[in-house]
Design an enzyme around this catalytic site. Sequence first.
Site, short mmCIF file in Angstrom:
data_model
loop_
_atom_site.label_atom_id
_atom_site.label_comp_id
_atom_site.label_asym_id
_atom_site.label_seq_id
_atom_site.Cartn_x
_atom_site.Cartn_y
_atom_site.Cartn_z
N ASP A 109 -28.71 -28.77 4.44
CA ASP A 109 -28.12 -28.73 3.11
C ASP A 109 -27.33 -27.42 2.97
OD1 ASP A 109 -27.68 -28.26 0.36
OD2 ASP A 109 -29.45 -29.41 -0.21
N ASP A 132 -17.96 -34.84 -1.41
CA ASP A 132 -18.29 -36.05 -2.15
C ASP A 132 -17.87 -35.85 -3.61
OD1 ASP A 132 -19.56 -38.21 -3.49
OD2 ASP A 132 -21.04 -38.33 -1.88
N LYS A 206 -9.87 -36.50 8.48
CA LYS A 206 -10.08 -37.94 8.48
C LYS A 206 -10.19 -38.47 7.05
CE LYS A 206 -13.44 -41.42 10.02
NZ LYS A 206 -14.70 -41.64 10.79
N PHE A 207 -10.96 -37.78 6.21
CA PHE A 207 -11.12 -38.22 4.82
C PHE A 207 -9.81 -38.11 4.05
CE2 PHE A 207 -15.64 -37.48 5.74
CZ PHE A 207 -16.17 -38.63 5.22
#
Length: 231
Positions: A109, A132, A206-207
């Site tokens: 994390d 995210d 990539k994202f």
Amino acid sequence: MSQPRQTRTFVRREGRLTQGQQRALEGLWPQFGVDVPERGVIDLDGLFGRAAPRVLDIGFGDGEALVEMAAADPERDYLGVEVHRPGVGHCLLCAEQAGLDNLRVATVDAVELVRHHLPGPSLETVQIFFPDPWPKKRHHKRRIIQPAFLDLLAERLVPGGALHLATDWADYAEWMLDTLEADARFENTCGPRAFVPPPPPRPQTKFERRGLRKGHQVHDLIYRLRPDTAG
């Protein structure tokens, strides 16, 4: 007294490991991996075998952009953090192919890593590309860009250190902008409430390509920690 439960800023999406990725996780981890201790801070000079400017990359995805940056910037050390094991395995393969010695990878994390295991001030740059977005309003508390996380970064960045963010979600871009503009310790390098003009000073990820295919607009922000307010 027990510690309050930490709000997760990510979801573990394991996915399927290829044979190559599995072999990389097993065989290349001793070379590139960071076994984060349960307690105490990481000796970064010992980890990299030298004293050098350090970059923390949070959520590097498949690692290709991270490896490209580290290969083009041998005078700085890169510490990447990612919990998606297939992405970590792919990153290790790319790092080996590039012959890197200035890249290390942790699978923990990121918020806990910054809070408990990184010395401060020790980072020249923190980069968080396409985190995210947690688009539902009830999940906004899970977004990694929060005032409390900026408190941690202000303690870990060196005076004048940079925070580079990127997202393809317009709502999250405004959230990032509002959160950082409200923090007097950070200064927008492009001017008040300004995004970085394209093209940004980083490789495409990539994202990012996925977002562009969906018609999303990419927003980059770069802030610097004011030297007189460094933690």
